[in-house]
Motif scaffolding. Structure first.
Motif, PDB file in Angstrom:
ATOM      1  N   PHE A 517       0.695  -1.185  -0.505  1.00 26.11           N
ATOM      2  CA  PHE A 517      -0.073   0.086  -0.040  1.00 26.11           C
ATOM      3  C   PHE A 517       0.901   1.458   0.309  1.00 26.11           C
ATOM      4  O   PHE A 517       1.980   1.481   0.428  1.00 26.11           O
ATOM      5  CB  PHE A 517      -0.933   0.390   1.417  1.00 26.11           C
ATOM      6  CG  PHE A 517      -1.769  -0.676   1.423  1.00 26.11           C
ATOM      7  CD1 PHE A 517      -3.935  -0.485   0.738  1.00 26.11           C
ATOM      8  CD2 PHE A 517      -1.643  -2.273   1.389  1.00 26.11           C
ATOM      9  CE1 PHE A 517      -3.981  -1.472   0.759  1.00 26.11           C
ATOM     10  CE2 PHE A 517      -2.898  -3.389   1.575  1.00 26.11           C
ATOM     11  CZ  PHE A 517      -3.985  -2.880   1.066  1.00 26.11           C
ATOM     12  N   LYS A 527      -3.451   1.030  -3.529  1.00 28.07           N
ATOM     13  CA  LYS A 527      -2.582  -0.461  -3.216  1.00 28.07           C
ATOM     14  C   LYS A 527      -1.751  -1.002  -4.450  1.00 28.07           C
ATOM     15  O   LYS A 527      -2.724  -0.687  -6.236  1.00 28.07           O
ATOM     16  CB  LYS A 527      -3.886  -1.333  -3.097  1.00 28.07           C
ATOM     17  CG  LYS A 527      -3.850  -2.365  -3.059  1.00 28.07           C
ATOM     18  CD  LYS A 527      -4.957  -3.204  -2.238  1.00 28.07           C
ATOM     19  CE  LYS A 527      -4.599  -5.366  -2.162  1.00 28.07           C
ATOM     20  NZ  LYS A 527      -5.769  -6.013  -2.139  1.00 28.07           N
ATOM     21  N   SER A 543      -7.466   2.737  -2.897  1.00 29.96           N
ATOM     22  CA  SER A 543      -7.639   1.869  -1.564  1.00 29.96           C
ATOM     23  C   SER A 543      -8.753   2.989  -0.095  1.00 29.96           C
ATOM     24  O   SER A 543      -9.123   4.241  -0.944  1.00 29.96           O
ATOM     25  CB  SER A 543      -6.864   1.044  -0.693  1.00 29.96           C
ATOM     26  OG  SER A 543      -7.763   0.435   0.203  1.00 29.96           O
ATOM     27  N   ASP A 544      -8.371   2.468   0.914  1.00 32.24           N
ATOM     28  CA  ASP A 544      -8.865   3.638   1.905  1.00 32.24           C
ATOM     29  C   ASP A 544      -8.591   3.172   3.124  1.00 32.24           C
ATOM     30  O   ASP A 544      -7.847   2.392   3.557  1.00 32.24           O
ATOM     31  CB  ASP A 544     -10.626   3.419   2.192  1.00 32.24           C
ATOM     32  CG  ASP A 544     -10.948   1.979   2.407  1.00 32.24           C
ATOM     33  OD1 ASP A 544     -10.687   1.046   3.266  1.00 32.24           O
ATOM     34  OD2 ASP A 544     -11.193   0.931   0.986  1.00 32.24           O
ATOM     35  N   THR A 547      -9.647  -0.616   4.605  1.00 40.36           N
ATOM     36  CA  THR A 547      -8.618  -1.830   4.467  1.00 40.36           C
ATOM     37  C   THR A 547      -6.886  -1.634   4.690  1.00 40.36           C
ATOM     38  O   THR A 547      -6.886  -2.343   5.182  1.00 40.36           O
ATOM     39  CB  THR A 547      -8.764  -1.509   2.777  1.00 40.36           C
ATOM     40  OG1 THR A 547     -10.334  -1.442   2.654  1.00 40.36           O
ATOM     41  CG2 THR A 547      -8.568  -2.653   2.153  1.00 40.36           C
TER      42      THR A 547
END
Length: 612
Positions: A517, A527, A543-544, A547
């Protein structure tokens, strides 16, 4: 071993020159008040040959290495070798933990040598509820053509409070008040221990090797002292902080943080620096309030507790170390030992006395008894070889922090193994590594525990050679290793991408990352879409943070509790950093005993990500 050396060679006035040089060296090394004198002895009055041994920190730390300054003056007409053997011991209930080390110093005729040696410290393993937390340092000196001498020093060590290295300026400002406040605080609580606030040191003697600070939890000094440090000592302190230390710099009014030459990351609100941290704290430049200072460190983490208790917990609040569980359960088969002793006792007793060597032929005992003993030994060895094999198997978690701007990888490695029969327990480490055994839960295969039934630790280091009971036959054991590894390995962002395009990553790691990441400057999480090998360019997708947080926690789930805490802290306001997982990283894995079959290594990598 590290240090600076001064040499002089004799001429027609060799004796006088040697004495003058010796006096200058003693003035340089012995003038400060914070150092602790272990020895200051004239070995030969006729030639002026003498030795001075000083502990840089007073008192020495409870773990890691204790830097010792040795000043040797050779007043003779011959070049000499000075051999020094250090024995550091810590009494624990009925046993004694000890760590031996050896060093050598070559001193030319009519010359003085000054050298800083890093002496390994004996950790007080076992049941510490008896309150005995003392350390003894014995030194044996052997000088060619002069003879040998022995010295020893006895110290109390920090107990129940973080191990703090405090500069002479701050110590002179109020260490007596700090210790009085600490004594009051300990008496009013259920916490026991000696009222030692910190170990004093002189600025010019701060080691230029991070291992010289490895026994401390906190380093306290003023901003002017930090600025006055030699570049090597400042680098060592920064590396120590990246490997878990806490650097506390006390700032006088008007002092500028930008003038401290610290990494940019610690000048933000984050304050973390890799697995450690840096704090810039305000003071008036005159007086530190004792209550506030003691309160600041009162509940601080202690490295000694990490080694003696941190990996041995087996309760709801302190679950068993996950990496240790990967070894699985295996019966110690103690019944076999009992059966063997019973059978052997019958054979060597009644059978031997009444059948093999009856009263009329007692002389046969001189033959039958040794043969029975040899046969029993052969049977026992055969059983051990069949059941346990030679060597052993183990698992490792390798945490690698890459900082490209510093061309250094900061490695923290946790490892466990279960051994069978070991033909040798010694090993060699080419790089400078701190290797520390950790106490494990009280189980049949474990010999080093945090209970009164723990086996005493007897370790030895001579240069790059390690021996003693770091590893033992038929045992489960664990170690914590730390090292700095020079490297140019990195992950980089590809330049020239269109505005708004997903970042692309170029690998120059030297190994393949399975997942990774990246958090950009705005805090957006990206990611990798797949594994990334060295030399390849990897694409990313958005992504976040949730996650990332979930994935990051699973990546190091095998780590010990303190290592997990430090890795969780990496998610505090991350910017322009990466997080990755790999199955192997040969250049950063610290290999110890060769006969151990290390399998399924888990590698966690994180660090800064510059643009290519």
């Amino acid at each position: 071993e590290s240090g600076d050396a001064t040499d002089a060679e004799g001429g027609g006035m060799n004796f006088l020159k040697g004495c003058i040089l010796g006096g200058l060296a003693l003035l340089f090394v012995g003038g400060a008040q914070a150092r602790k004198v272990i020895a200051d002895v004239e070995l030969d009055a006729k030639t002026g040959t003498r030795i001075e041994i000083l502990s840089v920190f007073d008192p020495p730390p409870p773990t890691g290495y204790a830097p010792m300054r040795v000043v040797a003056t050779n007043g003779t007409d011959k070049d000499t070798r000075w051999s020094l053997s250090f024995n550091c011991s810590a009494q624990q209930y009925r046993s004694q933990n000890a760590h031996d080390s050896e060093f050598a110093l070559d001193v030319p005729a009519h010359a003085t040598q000054s050298r800083l040696f890093l002496v390994p410290v004996a950790v007080n393993y076992g049941d510490n509820s008896y309150g005995n937390n003392h350390q003894q340092m014995r030194v044996h000196l052997d000088v060619e053509g002069i003879g040998s001498r022995d010295f020893h020093e006895y110290d109390q060590r920090t107990d129940g409070f973080p191990a703090i290295a405090i500069s002479k300026q701050l110590a002179d400002n109020g260490i007596t008040r700090f210790e009085d406040e600490l004594e009051t605080r300990m008496k009013s609580s259920s916490r026991g221990g000696d009222q030692i606030f910190g170990s004093r040191f002189d600025l010019e003697e701060l080691p230029e090797d991070w291992r010289g600070l490895s026994g401390f939890d906190v380093l306290m000094l003023t901003h002017t002292e930090w600025q006055a440090l030699k570049p090597g000592a400042r680098l060592a302190a920064a590396q120590w902080a990246r490997l878990g230390g806490r650097l506390h710099i006390y700032m006088s009014p008007g002092a500028s943080a930008a003038s401290l030459d610290l990494p940019e990351e610690v000048l933000t609100e984050k304050k973390n620096m890799s697995l450690g941290g840096v704090a810039l704290l305000s003071w008036d430049g005159k007086s530190l309030p004792a209550t506030e200072i003691v309160d600041r460190y009162w509940l601080g983490k202690q490295r000694v507790k990490e080694l003696t208790d941190g990996y041995a917990g087996m309760s709801a609040k302190k679950p068993e170390w996950a990496l240790l569980r990967t070894l699985g359960e295996r019966s110690f088969a103690s019944w076999q030992v009992l059966l063997f002793l019973v059978v052997f006792g019958i054979l060597v007793g009644p059978v031997n006395l009444f059948i093999l060597a009856p009263p009329s032929r007692r002389h046969r005992l001189f033959i039958t008894t040794p043969l029975l003993s040899l046969g029993a030994s052969a049977v026992m060895i055969t059983v051990l070889l069949v059941q346990d094999g030679i060597g052993g198997g183990g698992r490792r978690l390798v945490v690698v922090n890459l900082e490209p701007a510093e061309t250094t990888a900061f490695v923290t490695q946790e490892q466990v193994c279960r051994t069978g029969l070991l033909t040798s327990s010694g090993f060699e480490l080419k790089q400078a590594v701190l290797v520390e055994p950790v106490a494990l839960p009280d189980k049949p295969w474990v010999k080093l525990k945090n209970t009164s039934g723990s086996q005493a630790v007897q370790l030895r280091q001579a240069g790059s050679q390690f021996s003693g009971n770091f590893f033992q036959s038929r045992a489960e054991q664990g170690q914590l290793l730390r090292a700095t590894v020079p490297t140019r390995a990195r992950l980089e962002l590809k330049k020239g991408l269109p505005v708004g395009a997903a970042p692309e990553v170029i690998s120059a790691l030297g190994f393949t990352v399975e997942e990774a990441f990246y958090v950009d400057a705005e805090g957006t999480v990206w990611k990798l879409t797949g594994p990334l090998a060295t030399g390849q360019i990897g694409k990313t997708e958005r992504s976040d943070p949730k996650t990332l947080g979930s994935w990051w926690g699973k990546a190091f789930e095998l780590a010990g509790s303190r290592t997990r805490e430090r890795l969780v802290e990496q998610l505090t306001q991350p910017r322009e950093v990466f997080f990755a997982k790999a199955n192997r990283a040969p250049d950063f894995t610290l290999d110890t005993l060769k006969s151990i079959r290390w399998t399924d290594d888990q590698v966690v990598v994180f660090g800064s990500m510059p643009k290519s």
